[in-house]
Design a protein around this motif. Structure first.
Motif, PDB file in Angstrom:
ATOM      1  N   LYS A   1      -1.621   3.396  20.261  1.00 55.00           N
ATOM      2  CA  LYS A   1      -2.477   3.151  19.363  1.00 55.00           C
ATOM      3  C   LYS A   1      -2.186   1.781  18.831  1.00 55.00           C
ATOM      4  O   LYS A   1      -1.294   1.350  18.532  1.00 55.00           O
ATOM      5  CB  LYS A   1      -2.893   4.111  18.305  1.00 55.00           C
ATOM      6  N   THR A   2      -3.189   1.132  18.589  1.00 51.02           N
ATOM      7  CA  THR A   2      -3.210  -0.531  18.089  1.00 51.02           C
ATOM      8  C   THR A   2      -3.877  -0.443  16.665  1.00 51.02           C
ATOM      9  O   THR A   2      -4.932   0.036  16.450  1.00 51.02           O
ATOM     10  CB  THR A   2      -3.772  -1.393  18.981  1.00 51.02           C
ATOM     11  N   VAL A   3      -3.063  -0.789  15.843  1.00 47.31           N
ATOM     12  CA  VAL A   3      -3.289  -1.171  14.397  1.00 47.31           C
ATOM     13  C   VAL A   3      -3.169  -2.529  13.856  1.00 47.31           C
ATOM     14  O   VAL A   3      -2.494  -3.314  14.076  1.00 47.31           O
ATOM     15  CB  VAL A   3      -2.598  -0.081  13.521  1.00 47.31           C
ATOM     16  N   ARG A   4      -4.313  -2.837  13.058  1.00 46.13           N
ATOM     17  CA  ARG A   4      -4.666  -4.160  12.564  1.00 46.13           C
ATOM     18  C   ARG A   4      -3.807  -4.332  11.338  1.00 46.13           C
ATOM     19  O   ARG A   4      -4.243  -3.802  10.286  1.00 46.13           O
ATOM     20  CB  ARG A   4      -5.979  -4.623  12.631  1.00 46.13           C
ATOM     21  N   ILE A   5      -2.938  -5.393  11.125  1.00 48.01           N
ATOM     22  CA  ILE A   5      -2.653  -5.751   9.647  1.00 48.01           C
ATOM     23  C   ILE A   5      -2.685  -7.202   9.511  1.00 48.01           C
ATOM     24  O   ILE A   5      -2.558  -8.071  10.381  1.00 48.01           O
ATOM     25  CB  ILE A   5      -1.037  -5.181   9.804  1.00 48.01           C
TER      26      ILE A   5
ATOM     27  N   PHE B   1       2.745  -0.355   6.575  1.00 42.44           N
ATOM     28  CA  PHE B   1       3.006   0.533   7.671  1.00 42.44           C
ATOM     29  C   PHE B   1       4.219   1.743   7.400  1.00 42.44           C
ATOM     30  O   PHE B   1       4.251   2.921   7.962  1.00 42.44           O
ATOM     31  CB  PHE B   1       4.005  -0.336   8.784  1.00 42.44           C
ATOM     32  N   GLY B   2       4.803   1.530   6.193  1.00 40.42           N
ATOM     33  CA  GLY B   2       5.610   2.639   5.307  1.00 40.42           C
ATOM     34  C   GLY B   2       6.534   3.181   6.172  1.00 40.42           C
ATOM     35  O   GLY B   2       7.078   4.375   5.914  1.00 40.42           O
TER      36      GLY B   2
ATOM     37  N   LEU C   1       9.811  -3.047   5.281  1.00 37.76           N
ATOM     38  CA  LEU C   1       8.908  -4.334   5.303  1.00 37.76           C
ATOM     39  C   LEU C   1       9.321  -5.265   6.136  1.00 37.76           C
ATOM     40  O   LEU C   1      10.508  -5.011   6.733  1.00 37.76           O
ATOM     41  CB  LEU C   1       8.808  -4.846   4.250  1.00 37.76           C
ATOM     42  N   ILE C   2       9.097  -6.330   6.534  1.00 30.60           N
ATOM     43  CA  ILE C   2       9.315  -7.705   7.096  1.00 30.60           C
ATOM     44  C   ILE C   2       9.346  -8.651   6.223  1.00 30.60           C
ATOM     45  O   ILE C   2       8.509  -8.920   5.623  1.00 30.60           O
ATOM     46  CB  ILE C   2       8.672  -8.092   8.424  1.00 30.60           C
ATOM     47  N   SER C   3      10.613  -9.397   6.019  1.00 31.41           N
ATOM     48  CA  SER C   3      10.664 -10.712   5.252  1.00 31.41           C
ATOM     49  C   SER C   3      10.688 -11.859   6.195  1.00 31.41           C
ATOM     50  O   SER C   3      11.591 -11.842   6.871  1.00 31.41           O
ATOM     51  CB  SER C   3      11.889 -10.484   4.613  1.00 31.41           C
TER      52      SER C   3
ATOM     53  N   LEU D   1       1.034  -1.103  -0.030  1.00 30.73           N
ATOM     54  CA  LEU D   1       0.065   0.070  -0.165  1.00 30.73           C
ATOM     55  C   LEU D   1       0.891   1.136  -0.160  1.00 30.73           C
ATOM     56  O   LEU D   1       2.055   1.207   0.638  1.00 30.73           O
ATOM     57  CB  LEU D   1      -0.641   0.004   1.202  1.00 30.73           C
ATOM     58  N   ALA D   2       0.563   2.357  -0.664  1.00 34.95           N
ATOM     59  CA  ALA D   2       1.177   3.589  -0.692  1.00 34.95           C
ATOM     60  C   ALA D   2       1.087   4.328   0.331  1.00 34.95           C
ATOM     61  O   ALA D   2       0.119   4.466   1.186  1.00 34.95           O
ATOM     62  CB  ALA D   2       0.931   4.178  -2.148  1.00 34.95           C
ATOM     63  N   GLY D   3       2.105   5.041   0.671  1.00 39.11           N
ATOM     64  CA  GLY D   3       2.141   6.040   1.752  1.00 39.11           C
ATOM     65  C   GLY D   3       2.363   5.509   3.081  1.00 39.11           C
ATOM     66  O   GLY D   3       2.236   4.428   3.675  1.00 39.11           O
TER      67      GLY D   3
END
Length: 390
Positions: free
Chosen positions: A35-39, A357-358, A332-334, A25-27
């Protein structure tokens, strides 16, 4: 005696830009503290908890047995995280740190008996009239203070320039300390065994040279060198079952590597590489040569790998025993699977995630809580904890 690696891989696996991946995803996304974010990933939904932010290029994280967490900031500060709160006052007692280019305050490592002796090791870039280099010091850490600070290693010779300090450290199960030293942006130095640049160093915990280091008493090779022909290893970790030391390493344009670090081996840089020069010209026509160790896996094009860890937690059982590598360039994570056969280790990149996450991932560790923790190489940078999504 050090553990002897049981396997030798002869395989090279190409990792192309079209590798298995969760959608890109861009950006960039910068989230508020707590804060908690779901991925979502291939197997699991993750909850990314931003534990702390407003750090300046955090580089390394260490978990103390009493629950305190220490984090380095590349400009030269050592920060404390207590009960998930980032304290405003940094740790005192650090020596002068030269924060220039890619240099600064770098990695942290706890002595294997830290709970008893409180010995903390840290790497950093140092400058004198002779130039800059990578140094390692140890100190006793008590309640926000470093005491009895003692330099135990510096890479020689010094040189100008602010690139490729490496500086990652890890202790193996036998208590030896491994230190990565980059080629300082001068590739030919990695094939000069009288030069620390472009090598993995192995020391005793007091900085002395182990008697069984591979080049001890060879007049043309520095005694501290354990491997050579390394470009800029940005991650070091220990295999949870065998105790072997593994690394990831920056290539130029392409040719980032995962390597099994074995005594006395030449890892080839710049005589062999899967990358090309930043100018677009070839560095060498060779991707392998006799007498030079091939990587277990390489990323081409480059992702610019950073921290590396074997996952051993229980929250994500399908990931157990796999390698997780952060990436700076590709943010990123590989996730890399690791299989053992009679012929050696077989590595395959299975997934790339966290692109949305960018942010540049500088370090990745497994905490004592079993979760993966990340540092983002940003200003402001963040401390991130990965949990299963509820």
């Amino acid at each position: 005696m050090p553990l002897k690696p049981r396997y030798r891989s002869k395989r090279i696996f190409f990792v192309l830009a079209c590798s298995l991946s969760v959608a890109v995803l861009a950006g960039a996304v910068l989230f508020d503290t707590k804060k908690t974010v779901r991925i979502d990933t291939q197997h699991y939904s993750l909850s990314l908890e931003i534990v702390a932010d407003n750090l300046a290029h955090p580089w390394s994280i260490a978990f103390l047995p009493d629950g305190e967490v220490l984090v380095t900031e590349r400009p030269g500060r050592l920060r404390r995280l207590v009960d998930d709160e980032l304290l405003s006052e940094p740790v005192t007692g650090l020596p002068d740190v030269t924060a220039s280019g890619q240099g600064g305050l770098l990695d942290l490592a706890l002595h294997p008996e830290f709970a008893d002796n409180r010995l903390l090791y840290f790497s950093y870039s140092d400058q004198t009239s002779a130039g800059m280099t990578t140094r390692v010091a140890r100190a006793r850490y008590e309640s926000g203070q470093l005491q009895e600070v003692e330099p135990i290693f510096e890479a020689l010779p010094r040189s100008s320039g602010g690139r490729h300090f490496a500086g990652r450290m890890v202790f193996d199960p036998d208590g030896y300390l491994y230190i990565s030293v980059g080629d300082r942006g001068e590739m030919e130095r990695a094939q000069n065994p009288s030069d620390h640049a472009g090598s993995i160093i192995r020391l005793n915990d007091d900085g002395s040279v182990p008697e069984n280091n591979p080049f001890v008493d060879q007049s043309q090779v520095r005694d501290e060198i354990f491997t050579w022909g390394n470009r800029n290893p940005q991650g070091l970790t220990v295999h949870p079952q065998t105790g072997e030391v593994w690394s990831n390493e920056h290539g130029p344009r392409g040719g980032d590597e995962i390597n099994l670090i074995r005594s006395g081996l030449n890892y080839g840089w710049p005589e062999v590489t899967h990358g090309i020069n930043y100018t677009g010209f070839s560095i060498t026509p060779h991707t392998e040569l006799p007498g030079m160790e091939s990587p277990l896996l390489h990323w081409t094009p480059s992702i610019a790998p950073s921290g590396i860890v074997f996952y051993t937690g229980s929250d994500f059982p399908l990931w157990q025993g796999q390698i997780f590598s952060g990436a700076l360039r590709d943010k990123l994570i590989s996730r890399v699977s690791v299989k053992e056969t009679d012929e050696g280790y077989l590595l395959q990149e299975e997934e790339r995630f966290l692109q949305e996450f960018g942010q540049r991932i500088r370090d990745i560790r497994q905490g004592p809580d079993g979760y993966l923790w990340l540092l983002t190489d940003e200003n402001p940078g963040q401390i991130v904890r990965i949990k299963p999504a509820q």
